[in-house]
Scaffold this motif. Structure first.
Motif, PDB file in Angstrom:
ATOM      1  N   MET A  17       0.979  -1.195  -0.105  1.00 23.31           N
ATOM      2  CA  MET A  17       0.023  -0.053   0.003  1.00 23.31           C
ATOM      3  C   MET A  17       0.986   1.221  -0.154  1.00 23.31           C
ATOM      4  O   MET A  17       1.806   1.440   0.901  1.00 23.31           O
ATOM      5  N   ASP A  18       0.404   2.203  -0.884  1.00 27.78           N
ATOM      6  CA  ASP A  18       1.281   3.519  -0.952  1.00 27.78           C
ATOM      7  C   ASP A  18       0.951   4.335   0.381  1.00 27.78           C
ATOM      8  O   ASP A  18      -0.210   4.318   0.743  1.00 27.78           O
ATOM      9  N   ALA A  19       2.104   4.947   0.763  1.00 29.76           N
ATOM     10  CA  ALA A  19       2.162   5.627   1.863  1.00 29.76           C
ATOM     11  C   ALA A  19       1.134   6.931   1.723  1.00 29.76           C
ATOM     12  O   ALA A  19       0.405   7.396   2.718  1.00 29.76           O
ATOM     13  N   ILE A  20       1.087   7.391   0.407  1.00 34.07           N
ATOM     14  CA  ILE A  20       0.312   8.639   0.336  1.00 34.07           C
ATOM     15  C   ILE A  20      -1.356   8.322   0.458  1.00 34.07           C
ATOM     16  O   ILE A  20      -2.086   8.897   0.993  1.00 34.07           O
ATOM     17  N   ALA A  21      -1.617   7.160  -0.074  1.00 36.59           N
ATOM     18  CA  ALA A  21      -3.004   6.674  -0.240  1.00 36.59           C
ATOM     19  C   ALA A  21      -3.440   6.289   1.462  1.00 36.59           C
ATOM     20  O   ALA A  21      -4.640   6.773   1.823  1.00 36.59           O
ATOM     21  N   ALA A  22      -2.619   5.590   1.950  1.00 36.55           N
ATOM     22  CA  ALA A  22      -2.841   5.409   3.550  1.00 36.55           C
ATOM     23  C   ALA A  22      -2.958   6.819   4.160  1.00 36.55           C
ATOM     24  O   ALA A  22      -3.821   6.984   5.221  1.00 36.55           O
ATOM     25  N   LEU A  35       5.008   0.517   3.917  1.00 33.72           N
ATOM     26  CA  LEU A  35       4.018   0.087   4.685  1.00 33.72           C
ATOM     27  C   LEU A  35       3.804  -1.262   4.645  1.00 33.72           C
ATOM     28  O   LEU A  35       3.675  -2.030   5.850  1.00 33.72           O
ATOM     29  N   ASP A  36       3.995  -1.999   3.634  1.00 30.91           N
ATOM     30  CA  ASP A  36       3.852  -3.535   3.227  1.00 30.91           C
ATOM     31  C   ASP A  36       5.045  -4.154   4.167  1.00 30.91           C
ATOM     32  O   ASP A  36       4.611  -5.092   4.840  1.00 30.91           O
ATOM     33  N   THR A  37       6.328  -3.867   4.230  1.00 29.95           N
ATOM     34  CA  THR A  37       7.408  -4.349   4.859  1.00 29.95           C
ATOM     35  C   THR A  37       6.976  -4.098   6.294  1.00 29.95           C
ATOM     36  O   THR A  37       7.070  -5.139   7.087  1.00 29.95           O
ATOM     37  N   LEU A  38       6.706  -3.021   6.872  1.00 29.19           N
ATOM     38  CA  LEU A  38       6.300  -2.572   8.343  1.00 29.19           C
ATOM     39  C   LEU A  38       5.359  -3.639   8.808  1.00 29.19           C
ATOM     40  O   LEU A  38       5.380  -3.939   9.899  1.00 29.19           O
ATOM     41  N   ARG A  50       4.076  -6.352   7.499  1.00 29.20           N
ATOM     42  CA  ARG A  50       4.648  -7.863   7.618  1.00 29.20           C
ATOM     43  C   ARG A  50       5.440  -8.094   8.978  1.00 29.20           C
ATOM     44  O   ARG A  50       5.460  -9.291   9.334  1.00 29.20           O
ATOM     45  N   ASP A  51       6.350  -7.275   9.125  1.00 27.45           N
ATOM     46  CA  ASP A  51       7.203  -7.413  10.278  1.00 27.45           C
ATOM     47  C   ASP A  51       6.517  -7.008  11.589  1.00 27.45           C
ATOM     48  O   ASP A  51       7.418  -6.993  12.686  1.00 27.45           O
ATOM     49  N   ASN A  52       5.486  -6.830  11.562  1.00 22.16           N
ATOM     50  CA  ASN A  52       4.820  -6.205  12.700  1.00 22.16           C
ATOM     51  C   ASN A  52       5.385  -4.912  13.428  1.00 22.16           C
ATOM     52  O   ASN A  52       5.301  -4.909  14.663  1.00 22.16           O
ATOM     53  N   LYS A  53       5.705  -4.195  12.460  1.00 22.30           N
ATOM     54  CA  LYS A  53       6.271  -2.790  13.106  1.00 22.30           C
ATOM     55  C   LYS A  53       5.886  -1.695  12.738  1.00 22.30           C
ATOM     56  O   LYS A  53       6.739  -0.654  12.841  1.00 22.30           O
ATOM     57  N   LEU A  54       4.497  -1.606  12.697  1.00 21.82           N
ATOM     58  CA  LEU A  54       3.845  -0.384  12.477  1.00 21.82           C
ATOM     59  C   LEU A  54       4.003   0.639  12.936  1.00 21.82           C
ATOM     60  O   LEU A  54       4.015   2.188  13.023  1.00 21.82           O
ATOM     61  N   THR A  55       4.228   0.240  14.562  1.00 23.94           N
ATOM     62  CA  THR A  55       3.872   1.275  15.707  1.00 23.94           C
ATOM     63  C   THR A  55       5.512   2.082  15.673  1.00 23.94           C
ATOM     64  O   THR A  55       5.895   2.855  16.605  1.00 23.94           O
ATOM     65  N   LEU A  81      -4.400   0.654  10.194  1.00 22.95           N
ATOM     66  CA  LEU A  81      -3.515   0.861   9.171  1.00 22.95           C
ATOM     67  C   LEU A  81      -3.351  -0.617   8.605  1.00 22.95           C
ATOM     68  O   LEU A  81      -3.370  -1.181   7.612  1.00 22.95           O
ATOM     69  N   ALA A  82      -3.096  -1.631   9.483  1.00 20.35           N
ATOM     70  CA  ALA A  82      -3.036  -3.252   9.275  1.00 20.35           C
ATOM     71  C   ALA A  82      -4.056  -3.626   8.327  1.00 20.35           C
ATOM     72  O   ALA A  82      -3.875  -4.295   7.261  1.00 20.35           O
ATOM     73  N   GLY A  83      -5.192  -3.229   8.759  1.00 20.68           N
ATOM     74  CA  GLY A  83      -6.403  -3.629   7.904  1.00 20.68           C
ATOM     75  C   GLY A  83      -6.380  -3.089   6.673  1.00 20.68           C
ATOM     76  O   GLY A  83      -6.657  -3.782   5.623  1.00 20.68           O
ATOM     77  N   LEU A  84      -5.881  -1.948   6.640  1.00 17.84           N
ATOM     78  CA  LEU A  84      -6.135  -1.209   5.343  1.00 17.84           C
ATOM     79  C   LEU A  84      -5.009  -1.906   4.292  1.00 17.84           C
ATOM     80  O   LEU A  84      -5.523  -2.009   3.083  1.00 17.84           O
TER      81      LEU A  84
END
Ligand SMILES: [Zn+2]
Ligand SMILES: [Zn+2]
Length: 335
Positions: free
Chosen positions: A1-6, A44-47, A49-54, A67-70
């Motif tokens: 997912m593109d960061a801008i779209a998110a 975002l895809d990498t983060l 997958r690695d459970n590192k969005l926070t 974000l994860a759901g999106l």
């Protein structure tokens, strides 16, 4: 997912949450996270997958979950729920906005008034984003706390503008002003000064709670001034903290359309003014629009992608938005 779209999704969530005064802090958190995403463009895809969005600044457990759901589904059920709860218009399908075709921004500030960066820094940032032009529109004298510009300081600023334009190259800097609309609808600088400027943004900043009839008269007078090119943040609202001005919107929007005065969609997440509902009314009233960051620092240009959804929500086609036009097609510059 593109960061801008998110970022756009988080921004819309922030905006919708602001409709509820109880949610103002959560609203700010979503807006701030959107800002970080737009600015830093993390993968975002990498983060995810690695459970590192926070690990993204300003993203706590709650926002990470959204974000994860999106990222997983391309949709946000939370956003969908807020949209239906608040009954906001959804006309994304009618709009053709492509931010890749964005030519410039007509409303920005420098340290000549309350901006936090020099004109050179702002110009370099705009150039780096691929802009062809930038309106340098610092405040008029009325706003004393921000060191507003009178005729003399505008002249001095115009000399700096020439220097910066040469130094940066390939970016037209438009000499402008964000002039205050005074209580009676007159402007905070004489016509003889406004006439000389490339772009005049007239904005309501004070006495926003005037009686609707007086406010209508005030705005009618402002849009009828031949030197005004656009009305900045037309209601002055700050969703979640300050209610904007109330006036006969349709009457004023029709008058603006008649005079070729554009209405701004101020992309600052704290403003988002015009709202999608008002922007829709303005569209139906025949108005053109200016989609501006109202940036007070280079980082704030990141507000634009977040604000673009507002125009999409209102179903505004690209040909009604000044910022997608090349400089040569901006008639205001010649007028
Ligand atoms: Zn303003
Ligand atoms: Zn401004």
């Amino acid at each position: 997912m593109d960061a801008i779209a998110a970022a756009q999704v988080l921004s819309e969530i922030g905006y919708l949450l602001r409709q509820d005064p109880k949610e103002v802090y959560r609203a700010r958190a979503f807006s701030a996270a959107a800002w970080t995403l737009a600015l830093e463009r993390p993968n975002l895809d990498t983060l995810s997958r690695d459970n590192k969005l926070t690990s993204i600044e300003g993203v706590g457990e709650g926002i990470a979950k959204v974000l994860a759901g999106l990222i997983e589904t391309g949709q946000s059920t939370y956003l969908e729920r807020l949209r239906s709860e608040t009954g906001q218009p959804a006309r994304d399908d009618e709009s053709s906005i492509d931010l890749g075709k964005y030519q410039g921004d007509l409303h920005s500030h420098t340290d000549w008034s309350d901006g936090r960066a020099t004109m050179l820094e702002m110009a370099r940032a705009a150039k780096a984003l691929g802009y062809k032009y930038l309106g340098v529109t610092d405040h008029s004298p009325r706003i004393k706390v921000v060191n507003g510009l009178d005729a003399e300081r505008l002249l001095a600023q115009s000399r700096e503008r020439e220097q910066v334009e040469k130094e940066v190259g390939g970016l037209a800097l438009l000499q402008g002003i964000e002039v205050d609309i005074l209580e009676d609808g007159s402007l905070d600088l004489p016509d003889a000064v406004l006439e000389l400027l490339d772009v005049v943004v007239a904005s309501p900043h004070v006495k926003l709670r005037q009686e609707p009839s007086a406010m209508t008269e005030r705005m009618m007078r402002a849009v009828s001034n031949p030197n005004v090119d656009l009305i900045g943040h037309p209601t002055g609202r700050r969703p979640g903290s300050r209610e904007g001005a109330t006036y006969d919107f349709e009457l004023v929007f029709r008058e603006a359309a008649k005079h070729g005065v554009a209405l701004e969609i101020d992309c600052d997440p704290a403003r988002m003014d015009l709202s999608p509902e008002h922007a829709r009314l303005a569209l139906e009233s025949g108005c053109t629009f200016s989609l501006d960051a109202d940036a007070h620092a280079p980082a704030e240009f990141a507000y634009v992608p977040m604000g673009a959804w507002m125009a999409r929500r209102a179903g505004i086609p690209m040909d009604r938005i000044l910022n997608f036009k090349p400089l040569s097609a901006l008639t205001m510059i010649a007028k």
